[in-house]
Write a protein that holds these residues in place. Structure first.
Motif, PDB file in Angstrom:
ATOM      1  N   ARG A  97     -28.182 -25.788  -5.140  1.00  0.00           N
ATOM      2  CA  ARG A  97     -28.067 -25.374  -3.361  1.00  0.00           C
ATOM      3  C   ARG A  97     -26.527 -24.616  -3.372  1.00  0.00           C
ATOM      4  N   VAL A  98     -26.629 -23.701  -2.346  1.00  0.00           N
ATOM      5  CA  VAL A  98     -25.611 -23.041  -2.229  1.00  0.00           C
ATOM      6  C   VAL A  98     -25.170 -23.204  -0.696  1.00  0.00           C
ATOM      7  N   ILE A  99     -24.030 -23.541  -0.531  1.00  0.00           N
ATOM      8  CA  ILE A  99     -23.474 -23.828   0.957  1.00  0.00           C
ATOM      9  C   ILE A  99     -22.304 -22.806   1.117  1.00  0.00           C
ATOM     10  N   GLU A 100     -22.444 -22.076   2.432  1.00  0.00           N
ATOM     11  CA  GLU A 100     -21.144 -21.136   2.503  1.00  0.00           C
ATOM     12  C   GLU A 100     -20.543 -22.003   3.739  1.00  0.00           C
ATOM     13  N   TRP A 101     -19.352 -22.224   3.405  1.00  0.00           N
ATOM     14  CA  TRP A 101     -18.415 -22.810   4.433  1.00  0.00           C
ATOM     15  C   TRP A 101     -17.337 -21.467   4.941  1.00  0.00           C
ATOM     16  N   ASP A 102     -17.396 -21.091   6.184  1.00  0.00           N
ATOM     17  CA  ASP A 102     -16.574 -20.025   6.625  1.00  0.00           C
ATOM     18  C   ASP A 102     -15.358 -20.489   7.073  1.00  0.00           C
ATOM     19  N   ILE A 103     -14.290 -20.607   6.248  1.00  0.00           N
ATOM     20  CA  ILE A 103     -13.004 -21.336   6.551  1.00  0.00           C
ATOM     21  C   ILE A 103     -12.015 -20.185   6.152  1.00  0.00           C
ATOM     22  N   PRO A 104     -11.123 -19.994   7.349  1.00  0.00           N
ATOM     23  CA  PRO A 104     -10.183 -18.754   7.076  1.00  0.00           C
ATOM     24  C   PRO A 104      -8.897 -19.448   5.880  1.00  0.00           C
ATOM     25  N   ASP A 105      -8.549 -18.131   5.336  1.00  0.00           N
ATOM     26  CA  ASP A 105      -7.505 -18.595   4.194  1.00  0.00           C
ATOM     27  C   ASP A 105      -6.187 -18.534   5.134  1.00  0.00           C
ATOM     28  N   PRO A 106      -5.392 -19.586   4.745  1.00  0.00           N
ATOM     29  CA  PRO A 106      -3.964 -20.118   5.138  1.00  0.00           C
ATOM     30  C   PRO A 106      -2.955 -19.083   4.625  1.00  0.00           C
ATOM     31  N   LYS A 107      -3.343 -18.267   3.580  1.00  0.00           N
ATOM     32  CA  LYS A 107      -2.141 -17.629   3.038  1.00  0.00           C
ATOM     33  C   LYS A 107      -1.233 -17.007   3.840  1.00  0.00           C
ATOM     34  N   GLY A 108      -0.104 -17.084   3.740  1.00  0.00           N
ATOM     35  CA  GLY A 108       0.752 -16.264   4.350  1.00  0.00           C
ATOM     36  C   GLY A 108       1.172 -16.843   6.091  1.00  0.00           C
ATOM     37  N   LYS A 109       0.439 -17.906   6.096  1.00  0.00           N
ATOM     38  CA  LYS A 109       0.628 -18.294   7.615  1.00  0.00           C
ATOM     39  C   LYS A 109       1.599 -19.885   7.623  1.00  0.00           C
ATOM     40  N   PRO A 110       2.221 -20.149   8.768  1.00  0.00           N
ATOM     41  CA  PRO A 110       2.896 -21.417   8.615  1.00  0.00           C
ATOM     42  C   PRO A 110       1.988 -22.551   8.320  1.00  0.00           C
ATOM     43  N   ILE A 111       2.942 -23.640   7.999  1.00  0.00           N
ATOM     44  CA  ILE A 111       2.469 -24.895   7.535  1.00  0.00           C
ATOM     45  C   ILE A 111       1.414 -25.433   8.531  1.00  0.00           C
ATOM     46  N   ASP A 112       1.947 -25.456   9.710  1.00  0.00           N
ATOM     47  CA  ASP A 112       0.721 -25.957  10.747  1.00  0.00           C
ATOM     48  C   ASP A 112      -0.511 -25.731  10.396  1.00  0.00           C
ATOM     49  N   VAL A 113      -0.791 -24.504  10.176  1.00  0.00           N
ATOM     50  CA  VAL A 113      -2.312 -23.805   9.842  1.00  0.00           C
ATOM     51  C   VAL A 113      -2.915 -24.283   8.507  1.00  0.00           C
ATOM     52  N   TYR A 114      -1.978 -24.434   7.743  1.00  0.00           N
ATOM     53  CA  TYR A 114      -2.315 -25.032   6.269  1.00  0.00           C
ATOM     54  C   TYR A 114      -3.081 -26.381   6.718  1.00  0.00           C
ATOM     55  N   ARG A 115      -2.313 -27.253   7.581  1.00  0.00           N
ATOM     56  CA  ARG A 115      -2.481 -28.642   7.980  1.00  0.00           C
ATOM     57  C   ARG A 115      -3.972 -28.814   8.799  1.00  0.00           C
ATOM     58  N   ARG A 116      -4.159 -27.691   9.638  1.00  0.00           N
ATOM     59  CA  ARG A 116      -5.491 -27.821  10.162  1.00  0.00           C
ATOM     60  C   ARG A 116      -6.364 -27.490   9.304  1.00  0.00           C
TER      61      ARG A 116
END
Length: 133
Positions: A97-116
């Protein structure tokens, strides 16, 4: 009779952020009931230090992990292949089974984005583990 572990692989491009977080949560929350892997099509040389930091906040230590490439995965059929929204196709990974999760890459963003993104991935992992039993 011993129950067979469900095999899950999380795939992204660099295997340095989202897929590593997903693997960390699945291993921690799966409590030994799942066999978990992650890999990237073009892996980075190291896990993003902010990923290590935000995962430590959840009690998960990724400091000893390293990005892996698809060829590093065991040559077995996975039960679940989860792509992290990287528009990656993974012909080298056999899965039921293949599942696609559309999750944005936090690369280069502030740590709060990483936490979200970390918290979003944690919720997705909880739902996936509930589905696989």
């Amino acid at each position: 009779m011993k129950q067979k572990k469900v095999k899950i692989v999380f795939v992204c491009v660099e295997n340095a952020r989202r897929s590593q977080m997903a693997q960390g949560f699945a291993e921690s929350l799966g409590q030994g009931k799942v066999e978990v892997y992650s890999a990237g099509s073009r892996p980075s040389s190291r896990i993003d230090p902010l990923v290590i930091e935000v995962m430590k906040e959840k009690g998960i230590d990724l400091s000893g992990k390293r990005p892996k490439e698809l060829n590093d995965l065991p040559p077995v059929e996975m039960d679940y292949l989860v792509t992290m929204g990287c528009e990656e196709t993974c012909p080298a990974v056999l899965s039921k089974r293949v599942i696609e999760w559309d999750i944005p890459d936090p690369k280069g963003k502030p740590i709060d984005v990483y936490r979200r993104i970390r918290d979003f991935i944690e919720e997705r992992i909880k739902a996936l583990l509930k589905d696989v039993g």
